[in-house]
Design a protein around this motif. Structure first.
Motif, PDB file in Angstrom:
ATOM      1  N   ILE A 155      -0.673  55.292  35.673  1.00  0.00           N
ATOM      2  CA  ILE A 155      -1.787  54.842  35.204  1.00  0.00           C
ATOM      3  C   ILE A 155      -2.003  53.471  35.288  1.00  0.00           C
ATOM      4  CG2 ILE A 155      -3.016  54.514  32.553  1.00  0.00           C
ATOM      5  CD1 ILE A 155      -1.758  57.332  32.037  1.00  0.00           C
ATOM      6  N   PRO A 156      -0.912  52.497  35.204  1.00  0.00           N
ATOM      7  CA  PRO A 156      -1.227  51.031  35.333  1.00  0.00           C
ATOM      8  C   PRO A 156      -1.549  50.597  36.851  1.00  0.00           C
ATOM      9  CG  PRO A 156       0.730  51.489  34.126  1.00  0.00           C
ATOM     10  CD  PRO A 156       0.314  52.565  34.585  1.00  0.00           C
ATOM     11  N   CYS A 157      -1.166  51.315  37.664  1.00  0.00           N
ATOM     12  CA  CYS A 157      -1.487  51.095  39.012  1.00  0.00           C
ATOM     13  C   CYS A 157      -2.901  51.331  39.326  1.00  0.00           C
ATOM     14  CB  CYS A 157      -0.595  51.748  39.938  1.00  0.00           C
ATOM     15  SG  CYS A 157       1.257  51.109  40.002  1.00  0.00           S
ATOM     16  N   LEU A 158      -3.352  52.587  38.928  1.00  0.00           N
ATOM     17  CA  LEU A 158      -4.708  53.118  39.189  1.00  0.00           C
ATOM     18  C   LEU A 158      -5.812  52.289  38.396  1.00  0.00           C
ATOM     19  CD1 LEU A 158      -4.167  57.131  38.940  1.00  0.00           C
ATOM     20  CD2 LEU A 158      -4.338  55.595  41.149  1.00  0.00           C
ATOM     21  N   CYS A 159      -5.401  52.065  37.027  1.00  0.00           N
ATOM     22  CA  CYS A 159      -6.308  51.220  36.319  1.00  0.00           C
ATOM     23  C   CYS A 159      -6.524  49.786  36.975  1.00  0.00           C
ATOM     24  CB  CYS A 159      -5.879  51.164  35.087  1.00  0.00           C
ATOM     25  SG  CYS A 159      -5.942  52.590  34.062  1.00  0.00           S
TER      26      CYS A 159
END
Length: 420
Positions: A371-375
């Motif tokens: 989630i942190p990477c995609l966001c």
């Protein structure tokens, strides 16, 4: 349909915002560097420290390298959370990051992952308590309505009944102060285990296995479980006085916690070898003082955190019924039902190591890496380059953990249930 969609979004996201704004405890911009470090350590350290020796035993000595790789990936993704926060001052929570990147769907997905993670971690607390109490008092059984219940199951039910009144509370500020002792508790457990190995006759003589490919998914999943605190980082960032110091806070917290995890893993594996249990405390000789300190500290820590960690799940569930949301009796019914479902899960899947492996693979890897990477990629619109390669590598790592770790954990759980 539109009204229904709005209720769904509110039910999934609003309680988390309330938790992050009110229960994690701090006024915006008023927290010092030192206090933020303490809060960060308290967020990252947890019951994962009990299972890292078992993880190392599953994968062998070389799997310790993967602990450091996951730690580096989690640290970098934590810094990406900070960058996402910097992109828009209106972002205050983890679910806000999902909304800013992918709209309402992003907010709902992030919230669902977070609530599922919290629910399963808190269920793990019940299993943890049942295991350790049964280890201390193996002869105890209970009769309920004429039905004989074995010791471990009895303790799971008993602990749930003891914790139930704390779940009914709306004001958990007192428990929040108690749970801050989690950092100290982790170090007390670490020191106690070292004392047992070095001075109480156990020794550090087990050579162990260098590498075990079959146990690698379990090892990686449990290592991943140790780094599932990313949803707490947004309120920590919001609270710190000097925002530019937050990167240093993250680096310091991840370094200290990783060293603690590595030391505990090496100690436990060197002490008990392949015979180490899913919780290191179950291997400790009960008659030694240091062992008792470690075991009782392990028992107290989940008791202090259970209600706090279950609260956002309870608030979310209550929000599905806005008409009755402020009704005290209805809230008690909902929260009692949540605890009851957790007891059922804990009794049905009483395998601490396998359950935490599943949580680490399926939920922690998604919440703390994917989630942190995609966001960040969506918010920053990063172009191809060195940073893009690093981020894509972390996403690939998280996908591999989810696929292989989840599959292995499910096979292990189903196998245990079938054979029991």
């Amino acid at each position: 349909m539109e009204g229904k969609h709005k209720i769904t979004e509110s039910a999934l996201t609003q309680p988390l915002v309330e938790l992050e704004a009110n229960d994690i405890s701090v006024k915006e911009g008023n927290t010092s560097f030192f206090k933020t470090c303490f809060n960060g350590l308290n967020a990252i350290t947890g019951i994962g420290i009990l299972s890292v020796p078992y993880a190392l035993a599953a994968g062998g000595w070389l799997s310790l390298i993967l602990l450091f790789i996951i730690a580096l990936a989690a640290t970098y993704s934590g810094l990406l959370v900070k960058r996402c926060m910097e992109a828009d001052p209106s972002i205050k929570s983890y679910s806000d990051i999902g909304e800013h990147a992918f709209g309402r769907i992003g907010k709902v997905v992030v919230s669902v992952v977070l609530y599922a993670d919290l629910y399963m971690v808190v269920t793990g607390f019940l299993i943890l308590e049942g295991d350790n109490l049964h280890n201390l008092f193996p002869e105890i059984t209970f009769d309920l309505f004429g039905i004989s219940i074995d010791g471990k199951s009895s303790f799971i039910v008993l602990i749930a009944l003891i914790l139930l009144p704390t779940v009914w509370l709306d004001d958990l500020s007192i428990l929040a102060y108690v749970s801050a002792g989690g950092v100290l508790a982790s170090f007390v457990i670490l020191i106690s285990v070292f004392w047992v190995g070095a001075f109480d006759g156990i020794g550090l003589h087990n050579k162990g296995e260098l590498f075990n490919l079959n146990g690698l998914p379990t090892a990686v999943s449990l290592f991943m479980f140790c780094y599932s605190a990313h949803p707490v980082f947004p309120p920590l960032y919001t609270s710190i006085q000097k925002k530019h110091q937050f990167s240093t806070v993250l680096l310091l917290c991840f370094t200290v916690c990783t060293l603690s995890y590595a030391i505990m893993a090496v100690l436990g594996y060197a002490m008990f070898g392949a015979g180490v249990n899913s919780q290191i405390t179950l291997n400790l000789p009960k008659h030694k003082v240091a062992s008792k300190v470690a075991i009782y500290t392990t028992l107290v820590t989940p008791l202090a955190k259970y209600a706090l960690m279950l609260k956002p799940v309870a608030l979310s569930t209550e929000s599905w019924f806005p008409t009755y949301q402020k009704n005290k009796s209805f809230k008690i019914l909902i929260r009692t039902s949540l605890v009851a479902t957790q007891v059922i899960v804990a009794l049905a899947v009483p395998f601490f190591g396998y359950l935490m492996s599943l949580v680490g693979a399926l939920l922690s890897a998604t919440a703390s890496l994917t989630i942190p990477c995609l966001c960040y990629l969506k918010i920053s619109r990063t172009r191809w380059g060195g940073e893009m390669v690093v981020i894509l590598s972390i996403i690939l790592l998280s996908i591999l953990i989810v696929i292989f770790g989840t599959y292995t954990s499910m096979v292990q759980i189903i196998g245990e249930i079938t054979n029991s």
